[in-house]
Design a protein around this motif. Structure first.
Motif, PDB file in Angstrom:
ATOM      1  N   PHE A 102       0.825  -1.206   0.000  1.00 25.82           N
ATOM      2  CA  PHE A 102       0.000   0.000   0.000  1.00 25.82           C
ATOM      3  C   PHE A 102       0.859   1.256   0.000  1.00 25.82           C
ATOM      4  O   PHE A 102       0.385   2.340   0.332  1.00 25.82           O
ATOM      5  N   GLY A 103       2.127   1.074  -0.369  1.00 29.40           N
ATOM      6  CA  GLY A 103       3.057   2.184  -0.472  1.00 29.40           C
ATOM      7  C   GLY A 103       3.520   2.348  -1.902  1.00 29.40           C
ATOM      8  O   GLY A 103       2.756   2.721  -2.785  1.00 29.40           O
ATOM      9  N   GLU A 113       3.376   5.828   1.081  1.00 28.48           N
ATOM     10  CA  GLU A 113       2.017   5.868   1.623  1.00 28.48           C
ATOM     11  C   GLU A 113       1.250   6.982   0.914  1.00 28.48           C
ATOM     12  O   GLU A 113       1.747   8.101   0.753  1.00 28.48           O
ATOM     13  N   LYS A 115      -1.309   9.087   1.261  1.00 22.34           N
ATOM     14  CA  LYS A 115      -1.592  10.416   1.813  1.00 22.34           C
ATOM     15  C   LYS A 115      -0.336  11.279   1.831  1.00 22.34           C
ATOM     16  O   LYS A 115      -0.375  12.469   1.478  1.00 22.34           O
ATOM     17  N   SER A 116       0.779  10.703   2.231  1.00 18.47           N
ATOM     18  CA  SER A 116       2.033  11.453   2.260  1.00 18.47           C
ATOM     19  C   SER A 116       2.467  11.858   0.858  1.00 18.47           C
ATOM     20  O   SER A 116       2.941  12.972   0.625  1.00 18.47           O
ATOM     21  N   GLN A 146      -6.129   2.822   1.542  1.00 17.22           N
ATOM     22  CA  GLN A 146      -5.514   2.130   2.667  1.00 17.22           C
ATOM     23  C   GLN A 146      -4.133   2.691   2.935  1.00 17.22           C
ATOM     24  O   GLN A 146      -3.320   2.851   2.029  1.00 17.22           O
ATOM     25  N   SER A 147      -3.868   2.998   4.191  1.00 17.52           N
ATOM     26  CA  SER A 147      -2.580   3.579   4.574  1.00 17.52           C
ATOM     27  C   SER A 147      -1.564   2.485   4.857  1.00 17.52           C
ATOM     28  O   SER A 147      -1.915   1.421   5.379  1.00 17.52           O
ATOM     29  N   GLU A 148      -0.321   2.726   4.505  1.00 17.41           N
ATOM     30  CA  GLU A 148       0.765   1.814   4.847  1.00 17.41           C
ATOM     31  C   GLU A 148       1.528   2.389   6.031  1.00 17.41           C
ATOM     32  O   GLU A 148       2.060   3.508   5.963  1.00 17.41           O
ATOM     33  N   GLY A 151       5.312   3.598   5.574  1.00 13.90           N
ATOM     34  CA  GLY A 151       5.429   4.838   4.823  1.00 13.90           C
ATOM     35  C   GLY A 151       4.885   6.031   5.572  1.00 13.90           C
ATOM     36  O   GLY A 151       5.449   7.125   5.520  1.00 13.90           O
ATOM     37  N   ALA A 152       3.772   5.833   6.276  1.00 14.31           N
ATOM     38  CA  ALA A 152       3.192   6.930   7.054  1.00 14.31           C
ATOM     39  C   ALA A 152       4.153   7.361   8.158  1.00 14.31           C
ATOM     40  O   ALA A 152       4.315   8.564   8.427  1.00 14.31           O
TER      41      ALA A 152
END
Length: 293
Positions: A102-103, A113, A115-116, A146-148, A151-152
């Motif tokens: 998810f990255g 990630e 969002k980032s 989905q967030s990783e 990475g977040a």
């Protein structure tokens, strides 16, 4: 062949627990990355395209059934990242092992990630699909919700520390040793230590050669492995190639690492201070004041 498969591998998840054995490569080097008037980003991308050519010739046996290469189907966003932030004159290369599901698998950006990548790094572009996708690992690109965690944590840490991407990338760049993601028939992520020995060695030998090209293209003075495996591979590969670059390491932010779950940011910050890197990242300008943890 590589195109016959598709799959996923967490970005170095749990890699602190395993050390890869030495390898012998039949391929000692790729064709030289041209210098001339090429920018650092152009030379970097050239090295990655050359690596892709060699990776397509590899084949993998069970338990591997699926392989994704985001440097192919997510090349648009990856190129955006490199051209935007690989500026030349950067002295530090943070080195991850390989993409997470998810990255980078979704975004084409190391530790990417979504969002980032979208909100902070401001990366844009189209993301396609591998030839074959596992139904549990469908690529949704920058639309992935989905967030990783790795990475977040990674980019969130530097966002807090630097405020703006320009402060981080003034001295640093981020890259992954291996661009491929592997998984089994069930969708389970497979790390390089889980590949058959000969296949693993062939893969990582090519990645090591590409790393040496990238380091020389960028002219960095320090490589910081994110996790033990990345650190060990970088030290071995660069030393064997006679490239005089300092190699250090920081803890991997993976949620599979119990120590990282107890406060990865504080550990990473202390290590970067010990390495003399923190002072390069602290933003002291009045426009973007450094944020404290």
């Amino acid at each position: 062949m590589l195109a016959d498969y598709a799959g996923q591998l967490a970005c170095g998840d749990g890699e602190e627990k395993k050390e890869l054995p030495p390898f012998e490569s039949k391929e000692k080097s790729f064709k030289e990355v041209p210098e001339g008037d090429m920018t650092s980003s152009s030379r970097f991308l050239q090295a990655e395209l050359e690596l892709n050519t060699h990776l397509r010739r590899l084949s993998f046996s069970e338990p591997v059934r699926y392989i994704y290469n985001p440097l192919e189907y997510a090349w648009d966003t990856h190129r955006c990242y490199v051209e935007k932030y690989c500026q030349g004159g950067q002295s530090i290369l943070f080195l991850g092992m390989n993409p997470g599901p998810f990255g980078m698998a979704q975004t084409g950006v190391p530790f990417g990630e979504v969002k980032s990548v979208v909100d902070w790094l401001k990366i844009t572009g189209d993301v396609g699909h591998p030839e074959v996708e596992h139904p549990k690992r469908v690529i949704k690109g920058l639309a992935c919700t989905q967030s990783e965690v790795s990475g977040a944590r990674f980019w969130g840490f530097f966002r807090k520390l630097c405020g703006e991407p320009a402060m981080f990338f003034r001295h640093c760049f981020v890259h992954n040793l291996c661009p491929l993601i592997f998984m089994s028939t069930s969708g389970k992520n497979l790390t390089p230590p889980e590949l058959l020995k000969g296949e693993r060695e062939a893969l990582l030998a090519l990645c090591d050669i590409a790393l040496c090209q990238v380091v020389e293209a960028l002219g960095v003075s320090m490589v910081i492995g994110v996790g033990k495996v990345s650190e060990q591979r970088a030290r071995r590969a660069l030393s064997a190639a006679g490239i005089n670059v300092r190699v250090e390491g920081i803890m991997h932010p993976s949620p599979r690492n119990p120590l990282a779950n107890k406060g990865w940011e504080a550990v990473a910050k202390a290590k970067l201070e010990e390495l003399g890197v923190l002072s390069l990242l602290n933003n002291t300008s009045t426009n973007h004041p450094c944020q404290e943890f």
